[in-house]
Design a protein around this motif. Structure first.
Motif, PDB file in Angstrom:
ATOM      1  N   ILE A 261       0.871  -1.182   0.000  1.00 28.76           N
ATOM      2  CA  ILE A 261       0.000   0.000   0.000  1.00 28.76           C
ATOM      3  C   ILE A 261       0.901   1.222   0.000  1.00 28.76           C
ATOM      4  O   ILE A 261       1.600   1.492   0.980  1.00 28.76           O
ATOM      5  CB  ILE A 261      -0.942   0.000   1.223  1.00 28.76           C
ATOM      6  N   GLN A 262       0.897   1.938  -1.114  1.00 32.71           N
ATOM      7  CA  GLN A 262       1.848   3.022  -1.308  1.00 32.71           C
ATOM      8  C   GLN A 262       1.402   4.325  -0.653  1.00 32.71           C
ATOM      9  O   GLN A 262       2.227   5.169  -0.319  1.00 32.71           O
ATOM     10  CB  GLN A 262       2.054   3.266  -2.812  1.00 32.71           C
ATOM     11  N   ARG A 263       0.106   4.510  -0.497  1.00 34.94           N
ATOM     12  CA  ARG A 263      -0.408   5.765   0.059  1.00 34.94           C
ATOM     13  C   ARG A 263      -1.024   5.504   1.426  1.00 34.94           C
ATOM     14  O   ARG A 263      -1.952   4.696   1.550  1.00 34.94           O
ATOM     15  CB  ARG A 263      -1.445   6.376  -0.894  1.00 34.94           C
ATOM     16  N   ARG A 264      -0.502   6.189   2.427  1.00 39.14           N
ATOM     17  CA  ARG A 264      -0.984   5.983   3.793  1.00 39.14           C
ATOM     18  C   ARG A 264      -2.404   6.535   3.943  1.00 39.14           C
ATOM     19  O   ARG A 264      -2.662   7.702   3.643  1.00 39.14           O
ATOM     20  CB  ARG A 264      -0.057   6.682   4.790  1.00 39.14           C
ATOM     21  N   PRO A 265      -3.342   5.710   4.417  1.00 35.72           N
ATOM     22  CA  PRO A 265      -4.691   6.233   4.670  1.00 35.72           C
ATOM     23  C   PRO A 265      -4.696   7.115   5.912  1.00 35.72           C
ATOM     24  O   PRO A 265      -3.868   6.964   6.812  1.00 35.72           O
ATOM     25  CB  PRO A 265      -5.526   4.967   4.888  1.00 35.72           C
ATOM     26  N   PHE A 266      -5.640   8.042   5.955  1.00 32.49           N
ATOM     27  CA  PHE A 266      -5.829   8.852   7.154  1.00 32.49           C
ATOM     28  C   PHE A 266      -6.372   7.968   8.278  1.00 32.49           C
ATOM     29  O   PHE A 266      -6.959   6.907   8.035  1.00 32.49           O
ATOM     30  CB  PHE A 266      -6.809   9.995   6.882  1.00 32.49           C
ATOM     31  N   ASP A 267      -6.199   8.436   9.506  1.00 28.96           N
ATOM     32  CA  ASP A 267      -6.686   7.661  10.654  1.00 28.96           C
ATOM     33  C   ASP A 267      -8.206   7.522  10.623  1.00 28.96           C
ATOM     34  O   ASP A 267      -8.755   6.481  11.007  1.00 28.96           O
ATOM     35  CB  ASP A 267      -6.244   8.329  11.960  1.00 28.96           C
ATOM     36  N   PHE A 268      -8.916   8.572  10.165  1.00 29.06           N
ATOM     37  CA  PHE A 268     -10.378   8.464  10.119  1.00 29.06           C
ATOM     38  C   PHE A 268     -10.810   7.443   9.063  1.00 29.06           C
ATOM     39  O   PHE A 268     -11.850   6.791   9.211  1.00 29.06           O
ATOM     40  CB  PHE A 268     -11.029   9.836   9.871  1.00 29.06           C
ATOM     41  N   GLN A 269     -10.012   7.286   8.008  1.00 30.04           N
ATOM     42  CA  GLN A 269     -10.320   6.267   7.003  1.00 30.04           C
ATOM     43  C   GLN A 269     -10.103   4.866   7.567  1.00 30.04           C
ATOM     44  O   GLN A 269     -10.896   3.951   7.303  1.00 30.04           O
ATOM     45  CB  GLN A 269      -9.460   6.493   5.758  1.00 30.04           C
ATOM     46  N   ILE A 270      -9.050   4.693   8.364  1.00 28.95           N
ATOM     47  CA  ILE A 270      -8.802   3.396   9.004  1.00 28.95           C
ATOM     48  C   ILE A 270      -9.950   3.057   9.954  1.00 28.95           C
ATOM     49  O   ILE A 270     -10.409   1.908  10.018  1.00 28.95           O
ATOM     50  CB  ILE A 270      -7.456   3.414   9.760  1.00 28.95           C
ATOM     51  N   GLU A 271     -10.441   4.057  10.688  1.00 23.06           N
ATOM     52  CA  GLU A 271     -11.577   3.821  11.588  1.00 23.06           C
ATOM     53  C   GLU A 271     -12.779   3.284  10.813  1.00 23.06           C
ATOM     54  O   GLU A 271     -13.430   2.316  11.231  1.00 23.06           O
ATOM     55  CB  GLU A 271     -11.964   5.115  12.307  1.00 23.06           C
ATOM     56  N   LEU A 272     -13.077   3.888   9.667  1.00 21.34           N
ATOM     57  CA  LEU A 272     -14.226   3.453   8.876  1.00 21.34           C
ATOM     58  C   LEU A 272     -14.000   2.069   8.281  1.00 21.34           C
ATOM     59  O   LEU A 272     -14.922   1.238   8.238  1.00 21.34           O
ATOM     60  CB  LEU A 272     -14.507   4.472   7.765  1.00 21.34           C
ATOM     61  N   ILE A 273     -12.784   1.799   7.814  1.00 18.54           N
ATOM     62  CA  ILE A 273     -12.457   0.478   7.260  1.00 18.54           C
ATOM     63  C   ILE A 273     -12.702  -0.607   8.301  1.00 18.54           C
ATOM     64  O   ILE A 273     -13.342  -1.636   8.029  1.00 18.54           O
ATOM     65  CB  ILE A 273     -10.989   0.454   6.776  1.00 18.54           C
ATOM     66  N   GLN A 274     -12.215  -0.384   9.504  1.00 18.32           N
ATOM     67  CA  GLN A 274     -12.362  -1.395  10.554  1.00 18.32           C
ATOM     68  C   GLN A 274     -13.807  -1.507  11.030  1.00 18.32           C
ATOM     69  O   GLN A 274     -14.260  -2.593  11.409  1.00 18.32           O
ATOM     70  CB  GLN A 274     -11.413  -1.059  11.705  1.00 18.32           C
ATOM     71  N   SER A 275     -14.555  -0.409  10.973  1.00 19.44           N
ATOM     72  CA  SER A 275     -15.976  -0.465  11.328  1.00 19.44           C
ATOM     73  C   SER A 275     -16.737  -1.350  10.350  1.00 19.44           C
ATOM     74  O   SER A 275     -17.617  -2.125  10.746  1.00 19.44           O
ATOM     75  CB  SER A 275     -16.579   0.941  11.339  1.00 19.44           C
ATOM     76  N   VAL A 276     -16.405  -1.241   9.055  1.00 16.93           N
ATOM     77  CA  VAL A 276     -17.062  -2.074   8.044  1.00 16.93           C
ATOM     78  C   VAL A 276     -16.699  -3.540   8.251  1.00 16.93           C
ATOM     79  O   VAL A 276     -17.564  -4.426   8.195  1.00 16.93           O
ATOM     80  CB  VAL A 276     -16.669  -1.614   6.624  1.00 16.93           C
ATOM     81  N   ILE A 277     -15.417  -3.824   8.498  1.00 21.19           N
ATOM     82  CA  ILE A 277     -14.974  -5.210   8.706  1.00 21.19           C
ATOM     83  C   ILE A 277     -15.708  -5.827   9.897  1.00 21.19           C
ATOM     84  O   ILE A 277     -16.145  -6.985   9.856  1.00 21.19           O
ATOM     85  CB  ILE A 277     -13.448  -5.261   8.916  1.00 21.19           C
ATOM     86  N   ASN A 278     -15.891  -5.044  10.957  1.00 23.07           N
ATOM     87  CA  ASN A 278     -16.560  -5.550  12.161  1.00 23.07           C
ATOM     88  C   ASN A 278     -18.068  -5.667  11.990  1.00 23.07           C
ATOM     89  O   ASN A 278     -18.704  -6.540  12.582  1.00 23.07           O
ATOM     90  CB  ASN A 278     -16.253  -4.637  13.354  1.00 23.07           C
ATOM     91  N   SER A 279     -18.654  -4.784  11.171  1.00 29.37           N
ATOM     92  CA  SER A 279     -20.118  -4.743  11.036  1.00 29.37           C
ATOM     93  C   SER A 279     -20.653  -5.666   9.954  1.00 29.37           C
ATOM     94  O   SER A 279     -21.825  -6.031   9.972  1.00 29.37           O
ATOM     95  CB  SER A 279     -20.575  -3.307  10.738  1.00 29.37           C
ATOM     96  N   GLY A 280     -19.822  -6.029   8.975  1.00 28.69           N
ATOM     97  CA  GLY A 280     -20.330  -6.772   7.820  1.00 28.69           C
ATOM     98  C   GLY A 280     -20.886  -5.807   6.790  1.00 28.69           C
ATOM     99  O   GLY A 280     -20.369  -4.702   6.616  1.00 28.69           O
ATOM    100  N   ASN A 281     -21.957  -6.200   6.102  1.00 29.53           N
ATOM    101  CA  ASN A 281     -22.556  -5.318   5.092  1.00 29.53           C
ATOM    102  C   ASN A 281     -22.858  -3.952   5.707  1.00 29.53           C
ATOM    103  O   ASN A 281     -23.585  -3.859   6.701  1.00 29.53           O
ATOM    104  CB  ASN A 281     -23.852  -5.919   4.559  1.00 29.53           C
ATOM    105  N   SER A 282     -22.322  -2.901   5.103  1.00 34.44           N
ATOM    106  CA  SER A 282     -22.440  -1.569   5.711  1.00 34.44           C
ATOM    107  C   SER A 282     -22.534  -0.482   4.658  1.00 34.44           C
ATOM    108  O   SER A 282     -22.083  -0.651   3.522  1.00 34.44           O
ATOM    109  CB  SER A 282     -21.216  -1.268   6.597  1.00 34.44           C
ATOM    110  N   ILE A 283     -23.106   0.651   5.081  1.00 32.31           N
ATOM    111  CA  ILE A 283     -23.074   1.882   4.296  1.00 32.31           C
ATOM    112  C   ILE A 283     -22.041   2.803   4.930  1.00 32.31           C
ATOM    113  O   ILE A 283     -22.090   3.069   6.137  1.00 32.31           O
ATOM    114  CB  ILE A 283     -24.447   2.569   4.270  1.00 32.31           C
TER     115      ILE A 283
END
Length: 758
Positions: free
Chosen positions: A54-76
């Motif tokens: 991964i060449q471009r570091r995601p912002f911390d708020f983007q990581i929060e959303l990524i992990q929220s989706v992984i934990n929640s399953g199907n998500s908006i």
């Protein structure tokens, strides 16, 4: 997941620009990858990002959303425009890809849906940024299933995917992940909703793809002004309605949660890193001094409307609006009242220009009126007598007003346009390489404003406009190539002002865009959020230019209250426990699925009772003039195209050939098809040829909404029906017969009329 060999209809696809024998992946050992930091760690180290390529570091708020989706399953994922929803989706795709390679090392497939083709290539580029994934765009001339074997991710419009899903050339058990960009469109009859109907009703499998929705706004879509005002005046009703609409969106998308940035430090980072307009204003303009000049032309147009309406039989009231005129035209077509059909077209044209008097230059409107009057009249070889009278009278009256208005200082402009021009010059001079959007409601506005700025010598080196509208506009159109060219020039900075309809309101990503101006254009709260998000540059501006106290001014005030409603709904959502959310969502989804099933059963009953076109005594004719084209029994279909075979093609239509033929996959387009009636000459389609069916010679693609169908009942009486698309017709249509072998082909081929599916 099943391999690609389960595809019901296999297509042959040759990849020209991609070497499929070489690997694009830099990660060599997926088995040893540690995905736990991806799933749980709030900080990803440089070393870890390097391991994942991964060449471009995601912002911390983007990581929060990524992990929220992984934990929640199907998500908006609900995140403001410009904050990287596509990059979040791309990282999630890569996560699920790496996880599958780590666990099973089987084929991986994601479909990424974009609501408009204009942003397709933009999204492909953004997704490729995460590396290791083969991303391909389903172009205009291809079908979605052609890319399944060669891609990890296929980016396409939802209709492309839906077509393949319905004809089973793509199966859901082939797919790991479905991503719906601008997922707030998943309502009503939108293709997003139709895909989910297939998902929830007709493809209930043990393996179903995961789903991720992306949106900047979960709107409520109320459009009735009375309902909007009633709701806004009742706080409790407003909150409940917004929350219910959020439930409906999630249930339709089979999503369990709406994830937003919650941590305070991440909200602070979001506000710091992602620019929002610092200047967000409604600029209400007073045009009182201009009214006297408007009234002169307004009186002339109203007198012409009254004159034309009096010539109709029955006569038509001059006070009715554009929508009512459209209904009058529809009634005239059913009754074969050709005179009224022609005259109402003139009336609709005048009503549109009447509405634009305070927004566009008087000269531009007058010239456009003259152009349209001549266009309507001159395309007919032998116009009916009343049209000749109307044409000559309208030109005489319009030309007479020109001499009077030329003396006005506002003949070439108007106060609102003067204000807009000054504002544009100010914004462009504020920064180097400034670029901005002007959003308008009609194609008429886009074209005439483009001409206006181009013709002004005093701003030629400051304002460099281009314009962008859809290919099916009523007054003006852009071809697909013209759309691509306009976007390319704007992104490169060759043009610094893009004048467009709402075709670019969703999804257009130009980071350098420093201002967005909506010129007398207010859609709904989603449109306001989306258009504001197009202003991506630092210290950008967002304006609405509108007449003070006008309908659009009042509508925008209401729309901004509706924005507040969306935020309230999201806040309320976060307060509900996961168990309660699950129960509520299941209840709403059960209702949606039940409604879909009822509608499907009703459709099946209707289809089972449809008469066979082979046994119907009926005909197909031009909707405008009732000119005969052929018998219903002649109709055949091939894929999404519909045909009428007949031997006297040239006697029933006229072909206006292009200077150069155009090739779209297996279709060769020769020119336009016009109604064969010399008094009508309605543009009803395109002359084409199937390059893969040499047994069929010249064909003509006609549009369903341009046709009229007449059926004879048992008593010998004809009944007339008109449909917007072929899917709605009330009779069965047989498939085109396969080609005959060369030794059985007749010496003389029949010509064919092709009727397209829309």
């Amino acid at each position: 997941m099943a391999s690609s060999s389960v595809i019901a209809k296999q297509s042959t696809y040759n990849v020209v620009t991609t070497d499929l024998s070489s690997s694009i992946e830099k990660i060599q050992d997926y088995k040893s990858l540690d995905l736990e930091p991806f799933e749980k760690s709030p900080v990803w180290s440089d070393e870890y990002l390097s391991q994942l390529n991964i060449q471009r570091r995601p912002f911390d708020f983007q990581i929060e959303l990524i992990q929220s989706v992984i934990n929640s399953g199907n998500s908006i994922v609900s995140l403001r425009t410009g904050a990287g929803k596509t990059y979040i989706a791309a990282l999630l795709i890569k996560y699920y890809y790496m996880k599958k390679r780590k666990e099973k090392d089987e084929q991986f497939l994601t479909f990424f849906f974009v609501p408009h083709r204009s942003i397709r290539d933009q999204q492909v580029t953004a997704i490729r940024d995460v590396g290791d994934l083969r991303v391909m765009a389903c172009d205009d001339n291809s079908t979605a299933n052609e890319f399944v074997q060669y891609s990890h991710i296929v980016v396409c419009t939802p209709q492309k995917f839906l077509n393949c899903l319905i004809d089973k050339s793509i199966l859901l058990n082939q797919i790991d992940l479905l991503i719906f960009d601008e997922c707030h469109n998943c309502i009503g009859n939108h293709p997003y909703s139709k895909i989910m109907e297939q998902y929830l009703v007709y493809h209930q499998l043990e393996h179903q793809p995961k789903i991720i929705g992306l949106t900047a706004s979960c709107g409520t879509k109320l459009t009735n002004p009375k309902l909007v005002l009633e709701e806004l005046s009742d706080v409790e009703k407003r909150r409940n309605n917004a929350l219910n609409k959020l439930y409906e969106l999630c249930a339709t998308l089979n999503c369990h949660n709406v994830v937003t940035v919650k941590k305070e430090e991440h909200i602070e980072e979001l506000n710091k890193k992602i620019h929002r307009p610092i200047d967000d204003q409604i600029l209400a303009i007073q045009s009182m001094s201009f009214d006297q000049y408007i009234k002169k032309l307004e009186e002339v147009i109203k007198s012409l409307l009254s004159y034309i309406g009096s010539k109709c039989s029955p006569s038509i009231d001059v006070s009715i609006d554009e929508q009512q005129l459209g209904q009058e035209k529809n009634n005239a077509e059913i009754k074969n009242n050709f005179t009224n059909v022609i005259l109402i077209k003139y009336m609709i044209m005048f009503v549109k220009r009447l509405d634009a008097l305070t927004d566009l230059p008087l000269k531009s409107i007058i010239n456009d009126i003259i152009k349209k009057i001549d266009l309507f009249y001159n395309k007919k070889e032998t116009p009916i007598e009343i049209e000749t009278e109307i044409h000559h009278y309208c030109l005489q009256i319009v030309n007479s007003i020109v001499d009077r208005l030329k003396e006005s200082e506002y003949y070439l402009t108007n106060p609102k346009l003067d204000f807009l021009t000054k504002k544009l010059q100010e914004l462009i001079k504020q920064r180097d390489n400034a670029r901005g959007l002007i959003l308008v409601s009609r194609t008429l506005y886009a074209k005439l404003m483009f001409d206006y700025f181009n013709e002004r010598e005093d701003i030629k080196n400051i304002i460099k406009p281009c314009w962008l509208v859809g290919q099916n506009g009523v007054d003006y159109q852009n071809s697909l190539s013209e759309q691509d060219e306009a976007l390319k020039n704007f992104r490169k900075g060759l043009s610094n002002v893009l004048i467009a309809t709402d075709i670019v309101q969703e999804g257009l990503d130009v980071p350098e865009c420093s201002f967005v101006i909506r010129y007398e254009f207010v859609s709904n709260e989603i449109g306001t959020v989306q258009s504001r998000g197009r202003a991506r540059a630092e210290k950008s501006s967002f304006f609405l230019v509108v007449d003070e106290g006008s309908k659009n001014h009042i509508k925008e005030m209401t729309t901004r209250l509706k924005e507040l409603e969306m935020l309230e709904a999201l806040n309320s959502w976060q307060q509900i426990s996961p168990d309660q959310l699950k129960l509520n969502l299941q209840k709403v989804q059960d209702g949606i699925i039940n409604q879909w099933r009822v509608e499907a059963e009703l459709k099946q009953i209707i289809e089972s009772n449809l008469a066979d076109s082979q046994t119907i005594d009926g005909k197909v004719s031009c909707r405008s003039c009732d000119h005969y084209l052929g018998q219903l029994s002649w109709i055949r279909k091939r894929n999404n195209s519909y045909f009428i075979r007949q031997q006297q093609l040239t006697e029933r239509i006229e072909i206006d050939c292009f200077s150069e033929e155009r090739i779209f996959k297996e279709i060769q387009v020769k020119g336009k098809v016009l109604c064969g009636n010399r008094k009508c000459r309605e543009d009803i389609g395109a002359a084409q040829k199937f390059t893969d069916r040499p047994d069929i010679l010249e064909i003509c693609a006609l549009t369903c909404k341009k046709l009229k169908f007449s059926f004879k009942d048992l008593h010998g009486n004809y009944h007339i029906s008109m449909f917007q698309k072929w899917a709605d017709v009330r009779f069965k249509i047989h498939e085109l017969e396969p080609p005959m072998s060369t030794n059985t082909l007749p010496v003389r081929q029949q010509n064919t009329i092709l009727l397209d599916f829309c």
